[in-house]
Each structure stands twice: as structure tokens, then as C-alpha cells.
Scaffold this active site. Structure first.
Site, PDB file in Angstrom:
ATOM      1  N   TYR A 222      18.045  19.340  10.086  1.00 14.91           N
ATOM      2  CA  TYR A 222      17.747  19.581   8.965  1.00 14.91           C
ATOM      3  C   TYR A 222      17.792  18.411   8.444  1.00 14.91           C
ATOM      4  CZ  TYR A 222      15.778  24.051   9.219  1.00 14.91           C
ATOM      5  OH  TYR A 222      15.234  25.073   9.886  1.00 14.91           O
ATOM      6  N   HIS A 254       8.822  19.725  12.974  1.00 13.52           N
ATOM      7  CA  HIS A 254       8.417  21.582  13.396  1.00 13.52           C
ATOM      8  C   HIS A 254       8.383  22.295  11.586  1.00 13.52           C
ATOM      9  CE1 HIS A 254      10.101  26.120  12.497  1.00 13.52           C
ATOM     10  NE2 HIS A 254       9.677  25.887  13.057  1.00 13.52           N
ATOM     11  N   HIS A 255       8.766  22.002  10.688  1.00 12.00           N
ATOM     12  CA  HIS A 255       8.036  22.317   9.005  1.00 12.00           C
ATOM     13  C   HIS A 255       8.790  21.179   7.967  1.00 12.00           C
ATOM     14  CE1 HIS A 255      11.973  24.900   8.428  1.00 12.00           C
ATOM     15  NE2 HIS A 255      12.055  23.940   7.516  1.00 12.00           N
ATOM     16  N   HIS A 327      12.594  19.968   8.440  1.00 10.65           N
ATOM     17  CA  HIS A 327      13.122  20.242  10.271  1.00 10.65           C
ATOM     18  C   HIS A 327      12.302  19.841  11.498  1.00 10.65           C
ATOM     19  CE1 HIS A 327      13.816  24.457  12.795  1.00 10.65           C
ATOM     20  NE2 HIS A 327      14.154  23.266  13.383  1.00 10.65           N
ATOM     21  N   HIS A 408       5.900  32.659   7.748  1.00  8.48           N
ATOM     22  CA  HIS A 408       7.085  31.955   8.602  1.00  8.48           C
ATOM     23  C   HIS A 408       7.985  33.057   9.712  1.00  8.48           C
ATOM     24  CE1 HIS A 408       8.323  28.529   9.551  1.00  8.48           C
ATOM     25  NE2 HIS A 408      10.255  28.819   9.529  1.00  8.48           N
ATOM     26  N   HIS A 410      10.461  32.862  13.098  1.00  9.80           N
ATOM     27  CA  HIS A 410      10.356  31.859  14.953  1.00  9.80           C
ATOM     28  C   HIS A 410       9.774  32.161  16.157  1.00  9.80           C
ATOM     29  CE1 HIS A 410      13.730  29.113  12.445  1.00  9.80           C
ATOM     30  NE2 HIS A 410      12.077  28.765  11.809  1.00  9.80           N
ATOM     31  N   MET A 482      13.998  33.671  11.845  1.00 14.34           N
ATOM     32  CA  MET A 482      13.624  33.771  10.485  1.00 14.34           C
ATOM     33  C   MET A 482      12.742  34.496  10.191  1.00 14.34           C
ATOM     34  SD  MET A 482      13.468  30.425   8.428  1.00 14.34           S
ATOM     35  CE  MET A 482      14.467  28.592   9.113  1.00 14.34           C
TER      36      MET A 482
END
Ligand code: NAG
Ligand code: NAG
Length: 587
Positions: A222, A254-255, A327, A408, A410, A482
Site C-alpha cells: 500500500y 489493484h485499487h 494498492h 468492493h 475481494h 473486505m
């Protein structure tokens, strides 16, 4: 992302970096979709399905029906279908072509990875077909819900579409020549309004980009960078944002989130243009930047606000400090990735009618979100409690209006549901029963939903863990879980994140601590998750557990509140509309 409590610690995300150069004029947004065909009437929705712009689809819907118009660069046949998994089988498909001025069109389904067979009951209806400018145009309509064994009903949220074409017309109704590579699959939000992809002529842009960040050779990173928005002449409205992904790095990004730092804080220059590892190594000053401003994840495109809403930026009362959080997911431990991806926001001085904002709801990101192995369906639920909505919406007794959502979760996530509980009665904001990790798109609601003071906002995720052998915990990495929904709403109020977390009071006699949570995880690891009674007991314990409720405003630490209490009581459950054929065509 989306920081939270780990055990009982208050962990915040964030980082900050700089930039004060004069703003350049906006380049054209990356994916303004150019319509290459003119449809027979106005359609609310439009997508080009393939990368080469050959298969263009227009559609519109009402309560009961959906009407499509396909414009495809071929004079042979065209196929379009709905598929539970995005594969050719099992799928509900239509095939059509125009030959010697006559249109052939049939409702079919697949029984394998070969030519679909014609349904006994024809439930997709041709409106017209023609060939024009080297294209085949087919317009057709069907009911949204279809309840026979050869069709698939269309649900809110993500729908997987498959498409194909061939340059040859078939000679008979059967005996289609193979489409070869002229095919594909796409995720579409069939029942969400298309965004109005339009930028005001006076829009400028600002980029939140990573600065040639050298990605560490490990699974999860992160990375945070802080920015200060230059003087843009006072209040503007942000009206669109889009991802800027460095070519070649799409697989590891990823985000990306942008957090707004507390508006009233003064930030020393040393906190601007800072790069650091989010969470563990964040300076306290930047760790409290928790109000989400922009959110993008893998598979998503740009997001255009509705025409009457903009998100305020550049106000003189605002610190103008933001943190970009990226991320990176690097499961193969690549060591040579250098990345400058990020998000670009567009803003206009021509203010719109409403100040909009985004709030984060869901299950707090924490190992106390526990998903044991072996479940075909396991539910995690987080609540934004009464105290928080009472406080945040106190000046709006008539409520605030939600116009869009961004769900959101995973890899185990199969459904994400956002609901309201008002006086014990549960209603829906938006459900996605076909959540797809690889397609995380912000979506507009067909109708705005009102949230009032005293409401509970409920976020529920359905996980499938039956091919896991260990307990999955809530956490930051892609392999952890998440359950979050970002709600886009207006008018703006002082709320950033509002979530909860089960505290398993029946297992953890004392309040959760690193030690007793660790012990509980060990105990769960030893249980027999193939035993349905064990599964059922833990599901119940999860649903009945008391929760930590957290409510965080925009001012960071000073606006943070936590309470503990039982889960809400629901006297009347929301019953989704009956998607009767759902089970039938699942292979
Ligand atoms: C919905 O659309 C279908 C197909 O165009 C039409 O037949 C039907 O009357 C429409 N229903 C309403 C309520 O407008
Ligand atoms: C399943 O678990 C329950 C509760 O722990 C136990 O009573 C039961 O004997 C177990 N069943 C099997 C087949 O192991």
C-alpha cells in the site's frame, strides 16, 4: 485501503505529496466512447463490446422489459447472450442475420461449447433487422425476468454478456459456421443508467499520480503519496475522475483511492509530496486523512457525476491536502516494476446545483471479519449505526440522496448488498448478486435513494469459501477480505467512514485483544468446517455478535467516535424480486 481497526488499534491510511505547477488545459478523457453508429431511436445505454469497435450495443430498459439494438460490422450472423460465468456454456443466447432482405432471429441456449440450440419457447423478440453500411443491425426486446428453463433472468448489478459474429450467413437455421476468434465476453451493468459522458468546456484537470514508484518484490504494497491542490481560484466542482494506468502495469495496480485530509488542518510543507508506506509507516498527520474522495479498482473506468452534482474542491476553507493510496498486488514478486499510475480528476468553476460527496460504509477492515473455509455461502454484515446517521444528517431531516455506489470486496466475494434499515424495515439501496472482483465499476442508481437521520445503513457480502482450507480474515491484501460500499450522495454532510465489526463477544470473553483474537483464529483453524452444524453455529454467532460501531467525520481523529452495541433488529426483511430462472441455467 480503507483503513480501520486492527484489533483494537486505530489505524489510519494516508500519505501526502505535492504539486503547485499551473494547471494545463484538459486533455480529452481517456475513454469518451465515440458512437460510430446511429441507432433507430434514443437509447439510455451504449457500449462498444470489443476492442476493435466492431460490436456496438445500445439498450434501454423499464420496469419489465429491456430493448437492445446491436450494430455489428459484419454481413454474416451475430450472436449475443447472457452467461452466468461469461463462458459460452451455459448461456441464454440469440442469433440473428439478414439474408436476401429477410431477417432470421432465434432465441437459443447452449448445451455445450458448440452451436446453441433453438429454445422451445421464444422469449426474445425481433423488432427489426437490416443490413446497412456493411453492418448488420438487429433490434430486439425481452422481459427482464424470464422463468423458463432455457432463459436467464437479468438482475441488478453485474451481468456477463457474451457476443460473437461471423462474416458468413448460415445456410440453414442450424449449421452456423464457427465464429472463431470473433467473440468475447463483457461485464455490463445492464440495469444501471449509463453515465452522461460529457465534460463542461471549462473543465480543468489535476493528476494524483505515483512518482515512478519502485514496487517492492512482495505480494501486497500500500503505497501512499500526499498532494496539495494548487490555488484553483476558489470553489470548483469535481465532475469526473478516471484512472491513469501506466501501460504494462495494469496487472499489479489493484485499487487506487484518494483521501481528503481534514479540511481545517494546516499542513507543514514537509507533509506535502511525501511518499510512504500507508498504515504502518504513515506519519500521524497524514494517517488521519480518511475521507474518501476518489475510488477506483481493477476493471473500473472513468466516473462522471450526474449533471446536477459536483464534489467541491479548492474551497478557501479547505486544507487542499490529499493522499493517494495505491494498492499493488504482486503475487509473483516482480522486482522490476516502476509505476506512475494514479487518478485524474476534472473540475469546473461553473458550479452545479448540489455539492456531492462520498461516504464509506461496510465492515471495518479488520481480522475480526472472519470467513471460515467450507462455505458455499457465508454472510458478513457491517452497519452504519443510528448514532452516526443521526449525527451526520442532523441538518437534513428530509434525508440525503444516494445517486451512485461503488461496491468492493475481494476474491471470495460473490454478492455485495447495500440496504437501509428504517424503524426495523429493511429496504434496498442496490444489490449486486453477481459481484465480480475483476469488474469493479462505480454505478449510478436508476432511482435516487433517500437516507434519513436515524436510519441504519447495512452492507452485506456473500462469500464462497468452499475451495479454501484456512480461515480468511478481513485485511488489506487481496487474499484477505473486505466488505465495503462507497455511497455517492448529496447534499454533502460531515461524514467520511461509517462501519462496524462483529466482536464475537461469545468467544472473546474479554474485549478483543491481539492475543485473544489470535487464539480464536487458532481455534477456528482446528474446527471441522465440513460439518454443517459447525458451519451453521458459526454463521449464527457472526450474525448475533455485538458490534463495534465507528463513525468518522472529515476532521480525522477529533471526529472519530466508537460505540459498542447489539446488531440491529430487523422486523421486516427486504425480499428481492424473484429471479425465478436463476438456478436453471447454471452449469
Ligand atoms: C416497457 O417496455 C416494453 C417494451 O418496449 C413495453 O411493451 C412496455 O409497455 C413498457 N412498460 C412500461 C410500463 O412502460
Ligand atoms: C458436527 O458437529 C456437531 C457440533 O459440534 C457434533 O455434535 C456432531 O457430532 C458433528 N457431526 C459429525 C458427523 O461429526
Amino acid at each position: 485501503m480503507w483503513c480501520s481497526y486492527r484489533y483494537r488499534l486505530f489505524i489510519l491510511c494516508g500519505v501526502c505529496l505535492l504539486t503547485t505547477s499551473a494547471l494545463p488545459p484538459p486533455p480529452p478523457p481517456h475513454d469518451v466512447l465515440h458512437t460510430t453508429s446511429t441507432p433507430s431511436e434514443q437509447f439510455s445505454n451504449h457500449e462498444i463490446l470489443d476492442d476493435n469497435g466492431i460490436f456496438e450495443l445500445f439498450w434501454k430498459y423499464n420496469e419489465t422489459h429491456i430493448t437492445f439494438e446491436a450494430h455489428v460490422q459484419t454481413l454474416g450472423y451475430v450472436g449475443l447472450g447472457l452467461s452466468a460465468h461469461g463462458k459460452m456454456f451455459p448461456a441464454d443466447v440469440v442469433v440473428g442475420w439478414v439474408k436476401d432482405g429477410k431477417t432470421y432471429f432465434t432465441d437459443r441456449h447452449t448445451i455445450g461449447h458448440y452451436e446453441p440450440i433453438i429454445d422451445q419457447s421464444q422469449d426474445w423478440f425481433l423488432i427489426f433487422g437490416k443490413e446497412e453500411n456493411d453492418k448488420t443491425i438487429l433490434k430486439f426486446v425481452r422481459k427482464i425476468l424470464l422463468c423458463d428453463s432455457e432463459d436467464i433472468s437479468i438482475e441488478d448489478g453485474t451481468t456477463k454478456i457474451i457476443y460473437a459474429w461471423n462474416s458468413e450467413d448460415p445456410i440453414h437455421e442450424t449449421g452456423l459456421s464457427y465464429h472463431g476468434t470473433n467473440r468475447g465476453a463483457r461485464n455490463l451493468l445492464l440495469l444501471s443508467p449509463s453515465q452522461h459522458r460529457h465534460l463542461p468546456p471549462d473543465a480543468k484537470h489535476f493528476d494524483f499520480l505515483n512518482k515512478q514508484f519502485h514496487l517492492p518484490a512482495r505480494m501486497t504494497t500500500y503505497h501512499c503519496t500526499s498532494f496539495k491542490l494548487p490555488d484553483i481560484g476558489g470553489k470548483n466542482h469535481m465532475v469526473m475522475f478516471e484512472p491513469i494506468l501506466q501501460k504494462g502495469n495494469e496487472g499489479v495496480v489493484h485499487h487506487i483511492l484518494v483521501y481528503h485530509c481534514p479540511p481545517s488542518k494546516q499542513y507543514d510543507d514537509k507533509f506535502i509530496n511525501m511518499e510512504y508506506e500507508c498504515y504502518e509507516h504513515a506519519p500521524r498527520e497524514l494517517n488521519e486523512c480518511r475521507a474518501i474522495m476518489l475510488a477506483w479498482a481493477v476493471g473500473g473506468g472513468p466516473f462522471y457525476f450526474p449533471d446536477d452534482v459536483g464534489m467541491p474542491v479548492g474551497e478557501s476553507t479547505d486544507s487542499g491536502v490529499f493522499v493517494l493510496e495505491t494498492h499493488y498486488n504482486n503475487p509473483t514478486h516482480l522486482s522490476d516494476v516502476v509505476d506512475s499510475s494514479g487518478l485524474r480528476m476534472y473540475f469546473t468553476p461553473t458550479l452545479r446545483k448540489y455539492d456531492g460527496d462520498i461516504m464509506q460504509t461496510g465492515v471495518a477492515v479488520d481480522p475480526l471479519q472472519m470467513i471460515p473455509p467450507g462455505y458455499a455461502s457465508f454472510l458478513s454484515t457491517g452497519y452504519c449505526g443510528v448514532d452516526c446517521t443521526n449525527k451526520a444528517f442532523k441538518d437534513h431531516p428530509e434525508g440525503v440522496k444516494v445517486f451512485g455506489i461503488f461496491p468492493h470486496s475481494h476474491l471470495l466475494g460473490e454478492a455485495v448488498r447495500s440496504r437501509i434499515i428504517r424503524n426495523g424495515v429493511e429496504t434496498v439501496i442496490a444489490d449486486d448478486e453477481n459481484y465480480d472482483f475483476d469488474y469493479q465499476e462505480s454505478r449510478l442508481l436508476t432511482e435516487e435513494v433517500v437516507i434519513k437521520p436515524g436510519d441504519i445503513i447495512e452492507t452485506e457480502c456473500r462469500y464462497k469459501s468452499d475451495d479454501k482450507s484456512t480461515v480468511t480474515l478481513g485485511g488489506l491484501s487481496t487474499n484477505e477480505e473486505m466488505c465495503l460500499v462507497f455511497l455517492m450522495y448529496y447534499p454533502r454532510v460531515d461524514i467520511g467512514q461509517c462501519s462496524s465489526l462483529p466482536i464475537y463477544d461469545m468467544y472473546l470473553k474479554n474485549r478483543p485483544s491481539n492475543e485473544n483474537v489470535g487464539n480464536m483464529i487458532k481455534e477456528l483453524g482446528k474446527m471441522d468446517w465440513t460439518n454443517k452444524t459447525v458451519q451453521e453455529q458459526f454463521s449464527q454467532a457472526t450474525q448475533q455478535s455485538r458490534h463495534f460501531y465507528t463513525c468518522i467525520g472529515k476532521e480525522g481523529y477529533s471526529s472519530y467516535q466508537r460505540t459498542e452495541g447489539p446488531p440491529p433488529t430487523i422486523s421486516k426483511k427486504y425480499v428481492p424480486k424473484d429471479v425465478c430462472s436463476k438456478k436453471v441455467l447454471i452449469g
